[in-house]
Design a protein around this motif. Sequence first.
Motif, short mmCIF file in Angstrom:
data_model
loop_
_atom_site.label_atom_id
_atom_site.label_comp_id
_atom_site.label_asym_id
_atom_site.label_seq_id
_atom_site.Cartn_x
_atom_site.Cartn_y
_atom_site.Cartn_z
N GLU A 122 0.85 -1.18 0.00
CA GLU A 122 0.00 0.00 0.00
C GLU A 122 0.88 1.23 0.00
O GLU A 122 2.02 1.18 0.46
CB GLU A 122 -0.87 0.02 1.25
N ARG A 123 0.34 2.30 -0.50
CA ARG A 123 1.02 3.58 -0.39
C ARG A 123 0.89 4.06 1.06
O ARG A 123 0.05 3.56 1.81
CB ARG A 123 0.40 4.57 -1.36
N ILE B 131 -1.20 -0.14 -4.07
CA ILE B 131 -0.10 0.24 -4.96
C ILE B 131 -0.50 0.12 -6.44
O ILE B 131 0.08 0.78 -7.30
CB ILE B 131 1.16 -0.61 -4.65
#
Length: 141
Positions: free
Chosen positions: A66-67, A73
Amino acid sequence: MEGGRWYSLGVRFTCLGCGRCCRGEPGAIWMTPQEVLAMAEYLGMSEEEFRRRYMTFRWGRQSLRERPNGDCIMLDPEGNRCLVYPVRPAQCSLFPFWPSVMSSEENWERESRRCPGMGEGRLWCLEEIEELLKSSPFPDL
């Protein structure tokens, strides 16, 4: 209640393409080895490179990263679209028909506050829902 399920009369759902299911709170997108390979091939990279760039482990399983803000992502932040949509993991394509969401009407209602497509559009019948639940590679979703 037919079938003894809260959703025995079906539920309405249509994907509106809003991307909310790909954003926000931390979570995990678990994948089978075949799904990992399919995404790597789709992006034109080796499985090793894909794993290095896009994967992590979450709760004991391989997951997409995940960001920092919690977005997947694979979500293109500008186009609001999945970069691997045609080969996205089953977990993504099965949403909101996850065992955890379908386990109670309360869980469905809670999730529907985040997803504007829940309660809208197509009526999914009991048989379809049961088939989707059985097809999940991760029954503890």
